[in-house]
Scaffold this active site. Structure first.
Site, mmCIF file in Angstrom:
data_model
loop_
_atom_site.group_PDB
_atom_site.id
_atom_site.type_symbol
_atom_site.label_atom_id
_atom_site.label_comp_id
_atom_site.label_asym_id
_atom_site.label_seq_id
_atom_site.Cartn_x
_atom_site.Cartn_y
_atom_site.Cartn_z
ATOM 1 N N ARG A 93 0.819 -14.439 2.423
ATOM 2 C CA ARG A 93 0.102 -14.194 3.684
ATOM 3 C C ARG A 93 -1.280 -14.847 3.683
ATOM 4 O O ARG A 93 -2.065 -14.642 2.763
ATOM 5 C CB ARG A 93 -0.037 -12.691 3.941
ATOM 6 N N VAL A 110 0.826 -1.204 0.000
ATOM 7 C CA VAL A 110 0.000 0.000 0.000
ATOM 8 C C VAL A 110 0.868 1.266 0.000
ATOM 9 O O VAL A 110 0.688 2.160 -0.819
ATOM 10 C CB VAL A 110 -0.956 -0.021 1.221
ATOM 11 N N LYS A 142 14.262 -3.731 3.847
ATOM 12 C CA LYS A 142 13.372 -3.247 2.787
ATOM 13 C C LYS A 142 13.873 -1.929 2.220
ATOM 14 O O LYS A 142 13.905 -1.725 1.014
ATOM 15 C CB LYS A 142 11.943 -3.102 3.341
ATOM 16 N N ASP A 174 10.218 3.197 6.422
ATOM 17 C CA ASP A 174 9.836 1.845 6.853
ATOM 18 C C ASP A 174 10.794 1.404 7.941
ATOM 19 O O ASP A 174 11.999 1.684 7.861
ATOM 20 C CB ASP A 174 9.909 0.872 5.663
ATOM 21 N N CYS A 215 -6.284 -9.071 3.300
ATOM 22 C CA CYS A 215 -7.566 -8.352 3.381
ATOM 23 C C CYS A 215 -8.774 -9.249 3.634
ATOM 24 O O CYS A 215 -9.410 -9.139 4.681
ATOM 25 C CB CYS A 215 -7.777 -7.554 2.100
ATOM 26 N N THR A 221 -2.140 -4.313 9.684
ATOM 27 C CA THR A 221 -3.124 -4.428 10.769
ATOM 28 C C THR A 221 -3.653 -5.874 10.733
ATOM 29 O O THR A 221 -4.763 -6.105 10.272
ATOM 30 C CB THR A 221 -4.269 -3.416 10.570
HETATM 31 N N1 LIG Z 1 -1.986 -5.490 0.473
HETATM 32 C C1 LIG Z 1 -3.174 -5.115 0.053
HETATM 33 O O1 LIG Z 1 -3.623 -5.557 -1.006
HETATM 34 C C2 LIG Z 1 -3.984 -4.091 0.822
HETATM 35 C C3 LIG Z 1 -5.080 -3.488 0.167
HETATM 36 C C4 LIG Z 1 -5.820 -2.536 0.844
HETATM 37 C C5 LIG Z 1 -5.510 -2.231 2.177
HETATM 38 N N2 LIG Z 1 -4.479 -2.848 2.805
HETATM 39 C C6 LIG Z 1 -4.174 -2.466 4.174
HETATM 40 O O2 LIG Z 1 -3.063 -1.566 4.170
HETATM 41 C C7 LIG Z 1 -2.252 -1.745 5.323
HETATM 42 C C8 LIG Z 1 -0.816 -2.065 4.919
HETATM 43 O O3 LIG Z 1 -0.821 -3.293 4.220
HETATM 44 P P1 LIG Z 1 0.370 -3.713 3.250
HETATM 45 O O4 LIG Z 1 -0.171 -4.816 2.403
HETATM 46 O O5 LIG Z 1 0.968 -2.532 2.581
HETATM 47 O O6 LIG Z 1 1.402 -4.306 4.290
HETATM 48 P P2 LIG Z 1 2.922 -4.734 3.989
HETATM 49 O O7 LIG Z 1 3.266 -5.775 4.971
HETATM 50 O O8 LIG Z 1 3.103 -5.006 2.528
HETATM 51 O O9 LIG Z 1 3.755 -3.421 4.299
HETATM 52 C C9 LIG Z 1 3.721 -2.766 5.511
HETATM 53 C C10 LIG Z 1 5.097 -2.191 5.790
HETATM 54 O O10 LIG Z 1 4.993 -1.461 7.004
HETATM 55 C C11 LIG Z 1 6.225 -1.610 7.688
HETATM 56 N N3 LIG Z 1 6.015 -1.238 9.093
HETATM 57 C C12 LIG Z 1 5.462 -1.973 10.079
HETATM 58 N N4 LIG Z 1 5.396 -1.248 11.209
HETATM 59 C C13 LIG Z 1 5.924 -0.033 10.922
HETATM 60 C C14 LIG Z 1 6.150 1.134 11.673
HETATM 61 N N5 LIG Z 1 5.781 1.219 12.939
HETATM 62 N N6 LIG Z 1 6.732 2.179 11.071
HETATM 63 C C15 LIG Z 1 7.108 2.114 9.777
HETATM 64 N N7 LIG Z 1 6.922 1.024 8.997
HETATM 65 C C16 LIG Z 1 6.326 -0.033 9.568
HETATM 66 C C17 LIG Z 1 6.630 -3.035 7.452
HETATM 67 O O11 LIG Z 1 8.024 -3.212 7.636
HETATM 68 C C18 LIG Z 1 6.181 -3.240 6.000
HETATM 69 O O12 LIG Z 1 7.224 -3.007 5.088
HETATM 70 C C19 LIG Z 1 -2.938 -2.834 6.142
HETATM 71 O O13 LIG Z 1 -3.811 -2.256 7.046
HETATM 72 C C20 LIG Z 1 -3.732 -3.594 5.084
HETATM 73 O O14 LIG Z 1 -4.843 -4.258 5.628
HETATM 74 C C21 LIG Z 1 -3.681 -3.759 2.142
#
Ligand SMILES: NC(=O)c1ccc[n+]([C@@H]2O[C@H](COP(=O)([O-])OP(=O)(O)OC[C@H]3O[C@@H](n4cnc5c(N)ncnc54)[C@H](O)[C@@H]3O)[C@@H](O)[C@H]2O)c1
Length: 423
Positions: free
Chosen positions: A343, A29, A53, A48, A275, A102
């Protein structure tokens, strides 16, 4: 214009000058958002906590299918994006977007530890008049009851604005991108809403403003709950069809001829990713917090999560009631085609179910080199059964076709790979 309205307009104009953005979390995201914001003229700090990463991103490497290495390198060279594993200290008002995981904890309740940690870090750098936007999916009321108080308690910065803009990205979807998927947003007040609209309008074609953040948060959860419940329903139909002896796919095709009131969903070995298996439980959590029971969500969770076992039992019948020593190969183990994300992938549960029944299971996935100490192996012909689970475009099934090996197509789409659909 009344004096009060003029003051509000002045505030909007001054805050609309915000030029820098910190994106907290550079995953599926956060990274595309960083790239879109940088391309539309903002100075972006892609932060991040994962040093590994950040090192990869600095070299232009990413798992996000829609991001090009050339873009990452070019934007960094022009200093439009800076990737960092230390949250940057800012001296000017900024937009800070939170996009961190989350997930659910071991009791399948919201695990908000990373969101809280992100807010605590933001509180250390935020300055007056900044705007915090949450893109992470979370329970209804997260912005108002968790994010604002967590930052507010730890920071002395004044006039912080808060908004939500839940992400709807579908990594690997060639048709719907961040740009052409309408964005639902809502601020805690009108100024936050206006600045948030201005920000997203730079790279999203359509913005829908909800009357309050709770509506936007609930809409995000409801969209994915709608999918989860419908997938559970069609998986239930598949179990019924198997017992009675008719084709689920042919039934869906027939039902789809109705031009109104029907939308096709396809049976599968379950739901995966960050999700669909997760977000409905955040809605169930919201329901429980006010003493309500989310019956559909709980039933859909149960139906989908029992699919790997249900299918393993059906496979056992196909292989003469005994899986002991049977060699089974799975094609595609990620949770959906053409991405590397493992995941919550139900393929991993299917592997475990088949192994626990005595089968020897290998798998092939061009996007995954190693999982659980096992390597991906090329598609083989000296097996008792091949299972099409996640048919990535790159997988060439010709060896299975030529050798005449027994194959079951368990894939969750209507495409024909040369074998009848099993579910
Ligand atoms: N992946 C999807 O398709 C998708 C779609 C819509 C919404 N979302 C939502 O978006 C959010 C993020 O999901 P994602 O898929 O991008 O996750 P992800 O795991 O791909 O990426 C999240 C990143 O956040 C970093 N991170 C964790 N804690 C942190 C902190 N305290 N400070 C800075 N960086 C931190 C992690 O190292 C990781 O690189 C979630 O709530 C998810 O439900 C995801």
């Amino acid at each position: 214009m009344k004096l009060n309205s003029i003051r509000i307009m002045d505030k909007i104009m001054s805050r609309a000058m915000i030029k820098s953005v910190i994106v907290v979390g550079q995953g599926y995201v956060g990274l595309p958002l960083s790239v879109h914001a940088a391309k539309s003229g903002y100075k972006v700090y892609g932060f991040d906590i994962s040093k590994e990463k950040i090192e990869q991103l600095k070299k232009g490497y990413t798992d996000s299918p829609e991001i090009k290495k050339s873009d990452l390198l070019r934007l960094q060279k022009k200093r439009k994006i800076e990737f960092t594993s230390t949250i940057p200290k800012l001296n000017k008002q900024s937009i800070i977007v939170i996009a961190v995981p989350t997930p659910l904890d071991s009791n399948r309740k919201p695990d908000l530890s990373m969101l809280i940690n992100a807010c605590e870090l933001v509180a250390t750098v935020i300055v007056d008049n900044s705007l915090v936007i949450n893109e992470s999916t979370s329970y209804v009321g997260t912005l108002r009851d968790l994010i604002k108080p967590t930052i507010g308690k730890l920071s002395s910065a004044k006039d912080i604005m808060y908004a939500v803009a839940p992400e709807r990205i579908d990594p690997g979807n060639g048709k719907w991108s961040m740009k052409n998927t309408p964005r639902v947003i809502a601020g805690l007040d009108n100024i936050a809403t206006q600045i948030t609209v201005k920000f997203y309008s730079k790279f999203c074609d359509q913005i829908h403003i909800a009357s309050k953040p709770e509506v936007a948060e609930a809409a995000k959860l409801f969209e994915n709950t709608f999918r989860q419940v419908n997938i559970a329903l069609v998986n239930e139909l598949s179990s019924i069809a198997n017992l009675i002896g008719f084709s689920t796919h042919e039934t869906i095709k027939a039902a789809s001829t109705k031009p109104f009131g029907f939308m096709p969903f396809y049976p599968s070995i379950g739901v995966g990713g960050h999700c669909i298996p997760v977000d409905p439980s955040y809605l169930a959590f919201s329901a429980e917090s006010v003493g309500a029971e989310a019956k559909f969500i709980n039933l859909a969770n149960l139906t989908n999560s029992s699919m790997p076992k249900n299918i393993a039992e059906r496979i056992k019948i196909i292989l003469e009631g005994n899986l002991n020593g049977k060699r089974i190969q799975i094609a595609g183990v990620t949770y959906k085609p053409n991405i590397s994300d493992l995941r919550e992938s139900p393929a991993l549960d299917l592997i475990n179910e088949l192994k626990s029944m005595g089968a020897s299971v290998i798998w092939h996935d061009p996007f995954v080199t190693k999982y659980d100490d096992q390597q991906s192996s090329e598609l083989k012909q000296d097996i008792d059964l091949g299972l099409i689970v996640t048919p990535h475009d790159q997988i060439d099934f010709s060896i299975w076709k030529k050798s005449g090996v027994k194959v079951l197509d368990l894939s969750a789409n209507s495409k024909n790979y040369g074998w009848p659909k099993f579910l």
